[in-house]
Enzyme design. Structure first.
Site, mmCIF file in Angstrom:
data_model
loop_
_atom_site.group_PDB
_atom_site.id
_atom_site.type_symbol
_atom_site.label_atom_id
_atom_site.label_comp_id
_atom_site.label_asym_id
_atom_site.label_seq_id
_atom_site.Cartn_x
_atom_site.Cartn_y
_atom_site.Cartn_z
ATOM 1 N N ASP A 7 -27.408 31.693 -29.749
ATOM 2 C CA ASP A 7 -27.567 30.630 -30.749
ATOM 3 C C ASP A 7 -26.956 31.036 -32.098
ATOM 4 O O ASP A 7 -26.714 30.194 -32.950
ATOM 5 C CB ASP A 7 -29.067 30.361 -30.977
ATOM 6 C CG ASP A 7 -29.490 29.005 -30.468
ATOM 7 O OD1 ASP A 7 -28.597 28.178 -30.164
ATOM 8 O OD2 ASP A 7 -30.704 28.757 -30.379
ATOM 9 N N LYS A 20 -29.422 21.667 -21.465
ATOM 10 C CA LYS A 20 -28.862 23.031 -21.471
ATOM 11 C C LYS A 20 -28.986 23.658 -20.080
ATOM 12 O O LYS A 20 -28.074 24.326 -19.599
ATOM 13 C CB LYS A 20 -29.585 23.893 -22.515
ATOM 14 C CG LYS A 20 -29.211 23.514 -23.944
ATOM 15 C CD LYS A 20 -30.161 24.092 -24.984
ATOM 16 C CE LYS A 20 -29.843 23.523 -26.363
ATOM 17 N NZ LYS A 20 -30.814 23.857 -27.390
ATOM 18 N N GLN A 31 -36.057 27.485 -28.018
ATOM 19 C CA GLN A 31 -35.861 26.140 -28.565
ATOM 20 C C GLN A 31 -36.746 25.913 -29.794
ATOM 21 O O GLN A 31 -37.939 26.165 -29.760
ATOM 22 C CB GLN A 31 -36.174 25.092 -27.472
ATOM 23 C CG GLN A 31 -35.927 23.664 -27.885
ATOM 24 C CD GLN A 31 -34.453 23.358 -28.134
ATOM 25 O OE1 GLN A 31 -33.575 23.785 -27.410
ATOM 26 N NE2 GLN A 31 -34.187 22.615 -29.207
#
Ligand code: NAD
Length: 300
Positions: free
Chosen positions: A125, A58, A102
């Site tokens: 997200d 990412k 994460q």
């Protein structure tokens, strides 16, 4: 040779993701020229090797797209209060447009509490309850989770007709299955489907999957979908990523999907490979969401 043995055409997620990332880089440069460089901050707690790989990917992708931002790496014994303080700091920082924590998190931290602390307009997200709610209502000013959004984009780019189509989703997770169903059942382009969601308690899974014009599999079970479960001519999207032992590789393992690719490609009309299918789309859609978040700060 019978037609079905000719095999399905491949959906090239890698190529499509590269195109999306190139578009994102152009949008990012245009925003930077207007004084807003999109910024993505990724937080990694602990040293889970798979998470470290995802976060690294990412970080690299956002840099290549001309974005600003940082990866904050925290020790495994970070407390929930410490992590929430970092989220608050990122929430308040105008240079940060997207925040991603994460998963999975170490045991002492409740993931739902952390997700609820992220400002919904920075939740690229798409896991904050506000964004989940907007997705279900059909409001398009939220963020859809990146993996199902990537699948929908794939279907649209490959000209797969979803309107009125029978879609069967295997899996009901918050990350993939549920938002996938919510996206495809909405009215509008790339949606308007009749969606069935199957899960671990579904009776006679194959009876459902054999009806699917579009079969989307996100169960996390290596090669569980076999050719006899697929309607001839169906479009098959394999979200699964499973490591299985393979003595012929250097690492001793190999990545496979939830679909028995060699068997199912003889029956399907269009299919995603693993790797190189859905996987690359997830990061592309994350960057896409971050650019949207940054653009909104200009729109007022
Ligand atoms: P999860 O474990 O949270 O959910 C799996 C779902 O599958 C559950 O709802 C369960 O009910 C269902 N299921 C399990 N076994 C089943 C069976 N035998 N029959 C019917 N349903 C069954 O997993 P997840 O987070 O949704 O991920 C699913 C898969 O997708 C995993 O392999 C994961 O690695 C992969 N994944 C890939 C990406 C990507 O970017 N490509 C992103 C997220 C997840």
């Amino acid at each position: 040779m019978p037609a079905e043995v000719a095999g399905a055409a491949l959906i090239d997620g890698k190529e499509l993701a590269e195109r999306i990332r190139a578009d994102v880089a152009l949008e990012s440069a245009a925003l930077a020229a207007r004084g807003v460089t999109p910024g993505l901050s990724v937080v990694l707690v602990g040293d889970d090797p798979a998470s470290a790989v995802y976060v690294g990917a990412k970080e690299k992708a956002s840099r290549e797209a001309g974005m600003a931002g940082e990866t904050i790496r925290l020790p495994v014994d970070t407390t929930q209060a410490q992590l929430l303080a970092i989220v608050e700091r990122l929430n308040a920082d105008p240079r940060v447009h997207g925040i991603l924590v994460q998963m999975p998190l170490p045991r002492q931290i409740d993931p739902d509490t952390v997700i609820r602390h992220i400002r919904p307009d920075k939740d690229v997200d798409g896991f904050h309850p506000v964004n989940v709610g907007k997705l279900l209502i059909g409001h398009t000013d939220g963020f859809a989770p990146c993996t199902p959004a990537g699948v929908q984009r794939m279907l649209m780019e490959y000209g797969v007709e979803t309107r009125g189509a029978e879609v069967v989703v295997i899996g009901r997770s918050t990350i993939v299955g549920k938002p996938m169903a919510a996206l495809l059942m909405q009215p509008g382009a790339g949606a308007d489907a009749t969606v069935t969601v199957c899960h671990s308690r579904t009776r006679d899974l194959a009876a459902h999957t054999r009806r699917a014009d579009i079969l989307i599999v996100a169960a996390g079970r290596a090669r569980m979908v076999t050719a006899d479960m697929v309607k001839p001519g169906a479009v098959v999207i394999d979200v699964g990523m499973n490591r299985i032992p393979d003595a012929t590789t250097k690492s001793g393992t190999r990545l496979v999907g939830d679909v028995d690719f060699d068997g199912v490609r003889r029956v399907a009309s269009l299919i995603t490979p693993v790797p190189g299918g859905v996987g690359p789309m997830t990061i592309a859609m994350l960057l896409h969401n971050t650019v949207r978040a940054a653009a909104r700060t200009l729109d007022g």
